[in-house]
Design an enzyme around this catalytic site. Structure first.
Site, PDB file in Angstrom:
ATOM      1  N   GLU A  57     -25.610   1.135 -12.221  1.00 42.75           N
ATOM      2  CA  GLU A  57     -24.197   1.345 -12.557  1.00 42.75           C
ATOM      3  C   GLU A  57     -24.078   2.449 -13.601  1.00 42.75           C
ATOM      4  OE1 GLU A  57     -22.454  -2.402 -13.709  1.00 42.75           O
ATOM      5  OE2 GLU A  57     -22.925  -3.352 -11.792  1.00 42.75           O
TER       6      GLU A  57
ATOM      7  N   HIS B 240     -17.435  -3.439 -11.405  1.00 43.89           N
ATOM      8  CA  HIS B 240     -17.850  -4.437 -12.408  1.00 43.89           C
ATOM      9  C   HIS B 240     -16.657  -4.896 -13.257  1.00 43.89           C
ATOM     10  CE1 HIS B 240     -21.640  -5.848 -14.764  1.00 43.89           C
ATOM     11  NE2 HIS B 240     -20.681  -6.753 -14.825  1.00 43.89           N
TER      12      HIS B 240
END
Length: 310
Positions: free
Chosen positions: A264, A282
């Site tokens: 990420e 997220h």
């Protein structure tokens, strides 16, 4: 009673955390954009370090935290903190497991509905000038089997929400599942293999550990129904993304909704190119209510630790 401890907040958090700590006499430095190099320079000056998910507290950083008593994560997962390094220095590591349970469970529910009715695809196509009413034949959640892997706070909250939609619940956990909860929602307990092969939807709610890394791999995915859909709001490493991509691309799995990824930010992740995948960045705990609650929980835990209560 006031305290004299110094606090470094390394990520953006709800203002209530700063407010409560200062009201109790703690000296707070709020640096939500601080870099790892800057943390390394400053960390030795602080008794308490607070992070969310952006900041990674590595062994190198923790080894420089000479005065540190507490490391706090305003969230659930602790995989961005080297817990072994903290334990070696006798540093308490705390989190706010209670803070995100409703936010994450509600996101899972939203993602299941989005998968069942192809909501993101329908939205995109109508914006592109296409009216695909006949093609967009969805399914209902009522009566479907939802497999919940991990029955902690979030898994239980999801179970209660799904029960309200008349879904059938199957649960798996490595620790004993609460009997009262099982009776309340009619949860059927099963081993992981049975859960995966029986469920129409599978939602993952486990921490990222050595034992859960790639818990869902090619072998496990092959046992699932071709129409089944998987939702991951826990940690990206729990699913083998290459295996998931392959299963989805070949039509061996019905769909996936992912809020977390192995790397990420997940910009350029090839899973996002598939039409049967829904991606979110997220945002499981990213609600005003969850962030405020998590900040309050962490502030209270810090004060209680300093008072010697917990």
């Amino acid at each position: 009673m006031g305290f004299n401890e110094t606090v470094l907040i390394c990520d953006e958090v709800d203002p209530v955390l700063n407010k409560v700590l200062q009201e109790n006499g703690l000296k707070v430095s709020y640096e939500p954009q601080i870099t790892p190099d800057q943390i390394k320079e400053k960390i030795s000056n602080y008794n308490i370090i607070i992070v969310r998910s952006r900041t990674k507290l590595t062994k190198e950083l923790i080894d420089n935290a000479a005065k540190c008593k507490i490391i706090a994560r305003v969230g659930v997962g602790l995989d961005n903190i080297d817990e072994a390094a903290a334990k070696a220095r006798n540093i308490r590591v705390i989190n706010a497991v209670e803070g995100a349970m409703t936010a994450v469970a509600e996101l899972v529910l939203g993602l299941m509905l989005a998968l069942a009715r192809q909501i993101p695809f329908a939205d995109r196509e109508i914006r592109n000038g296409k009216w695909l009413k006949k093609e967009l034949m969805g399914t209902e959640l009522k009566g479907k089997y939802l497999g919940i892997v991990g029955l902690g706070n979030i898994g239980k909250r999801l179970g209660r929400l799904a029960k309200g939609l008349n879904m059938n619940l199957i649960g798996y956990d490595v620790i004993p599942i609460d009997e009262a909860f099982s009776k309340e929602v009619g949860l059927m307990k099963a081993d992981l293999g049975t859960l995966l092969s029986s469920s129409d939807y599978v939602s993952l709610h486990v921490p990222l550990l050595d034992s859960t890394y790639h818990l869902i791999n090619a072998e496990k995915l092959a046992t699932m129904k071709k129409t089944a859909k998987i939702i991951n709001t826990s940690r990206g490493g729990v699913i083998d993304e290459e295996a998931l991509y392959d299963a989805l691309k070949k039509g061996n799995l019905g769909g996936a909704a992912l809020d977390v990824f192995e790397t990420e930010p997940a910009i350029g992740n090839k899973l996002a190119t598939l039409p049967n995948v829904i991606c979110t960045p997220h945002i499981g705990a990213q609600t005003k209510e969850a962030q405020s609650l998590a900040a309050n929980i962490i502030a209270e835990k810090i004060i209680q630790i300093l008072r010697g209560v917990i």
